[in-house]
Enzyme design. Structure first.
Site, PDB file in Angstrom:
ATOM      1  N   HIS A 138      42.189  47.743  45.970  1.00 21.22           N
ATOM      2  CA  HIS A 138      42.613  46.346  46.067  1.00 21.22           C
ATOM      3  C   HIS A 138      42.912  46.005  47.525  1.00 21.22           C
ATOM      4  CE1 HIS A 138      43.919  45.547  41.598  1.00 21.22           C
ATOM      5  NE2 HIS A 138      42.684  46.031  41.699  1.00 21.22           N
ATOM      6  N   GLU A 140      45.499  44.739  48.853  1.00 22.22           N
ATOM      7  CA  GLU A 140      46.861  45.090  49.264  1.00 22.22           C
ATOM      8  C   GLU A 140      47.040  46.601  49.409  1.00 22.22           C
ATOM      9  OE1 GLU A 140      45.900  43.118  46.773  1.00 22.22           O
ATOM     10  OE2 GLU A 140      47.273  41.438  46.457  1.00 22.22           O
ATOM     11  N   CYS A 156      49.160  42.751  42.173  1.00 23.36           N
ATOM     12  CA  CYS A 156      49.265  43.294  40.807  1.00 23.36           C
ATOM     13  C   CYS A 156      50.383  44.337  40.792  1.00 23.36           C
ATOM     14  CB  CYS A 156      47.928  43.899  40.372  1.00 23.36           C
ATOM     15  SG  CYS A 156      47.590  45.499  41.137  1.00 23.36           S
ATOM     16  N   CYS A 193      49.745  47.263  43.186  1.00 24.36           N
ATOM     17  CA  CYS A 193      49.936  46.908  44.602  1.00 24.36           C
ATOM     18  C   CYS A 193      51.403  46.633  44.909  1.00 24.36           C
ATOM     19  CB  CYS A 193      49.072  45.707  44.959  1.00 24.36           C
ATOM     20  SG  CYS A 193      47.319  46.109  44.930  1.00 24.36           S
TER      21      CYS A 193
HETATM   22  N1  LIG Z   1      45.941  40.627  44.103  1.00 21.93           N
HETATM   23  C1  LIG Z   1      44.816  41.337  43.782  1.00 21.93           C
HETATM   24  C2  LIG Z   1      44.368  41.428  42.481  1.00 21.93           C
HETATM   25  C3  LIG Z   1      43.231  42.157  42.218  1.00 21.93           C
HETATM   26  N2  LIG Z   1      42.569  42.763  43.208  1.00 21.93           N
HETATM   27  C4  LIG Z   1      42.997  42.693  44.481  1.00 21.93           C
HETATM   28  O1  LIG Z   1      42.382  43.246  45.417  1.00 21.93           O
HETATM   29  N3  LIG Z   1      44.127  41.963  44.758  1.00 21.93           N
END
Ligand SMILES: Nc1ccnc(=O)[nH]1
Length: 159
Positions: free
Chosen positions: A57, A59, A87, A90
């Protein structure tokens, strides 16, 4: 909620990073890291598809770079800007890194409406504030910030 014009500018940058991720064949998410003086020091985009890495991801990619470069005492003064709410995975990574503040544009609930049951992103329904609330250190969270481009970057991608 205390969102300044400077915050909005940094969010727009994070959203353009998300646009790049999409152009590069990944999911449309981007994040940036800004130091205590307001200078952007890092940017990272989602790499789930091209990296064949479910944890890639925006983040988590950012946190991995950030903890390699900055001390925890510095990160406590930094702000992570992200195109979409972090999420639960993250949020955990941000917590362990000790980053002091998170600002996001699109909320996870709004993202969930856009992704629906798409197997590429079955959005978790667990707001980052709920994850942070279980921790032992304070993380300031500001969001959602309603920017049309935060939605536009997802348009026609999911479903
Ligand atoms: N906030 C996020 C949700 C899903 N994937 C990501 O890279 N970032």
């Amino acid at each position: 909620m205390t969102i300044t014009d400077v915050d909005t500018d940094h969010l727009r940058t994070a959203i353009s990073v998300a646009r790049n991720a999409r152009v590069n064949g990944n999911h449309p998410f981007g994040a940036t890291l800004v130091d205590a003086s307001g200078l952007q020091v890092l940017a990272a985009e989602n790499s789930v598809v091209t990296g064949r890495d479910a944890t890639g991801h925006a983040e988590t990619n950012l946190v991995r770079q950030a903890t390699g470069r900055f001390a925890p005492s510095e990160l406590a003064e930094f702000t992570l800007y992200t195109s979409t709410e972090p999420c639960a995975m993250c949020a955990g990574a941000i917590y362990w890194a000790g980053i002091g503040r998170v600002v996001y544009a699109l909320g996870e609930d709004a993202l969930g409406e856009m992704t629906g049951a798409d197997p590429e992103n079955p959005t978790l329904s667990l707001p980052c504030r709920e994850v942070f609330a279980r921790g032992q250190r304070e993380i300031t969270v500001d969001g959602p910030v309603d920017l049309p481009e935060a939605r536009a970057v997802h348009a026609g991608f999911w479903g």
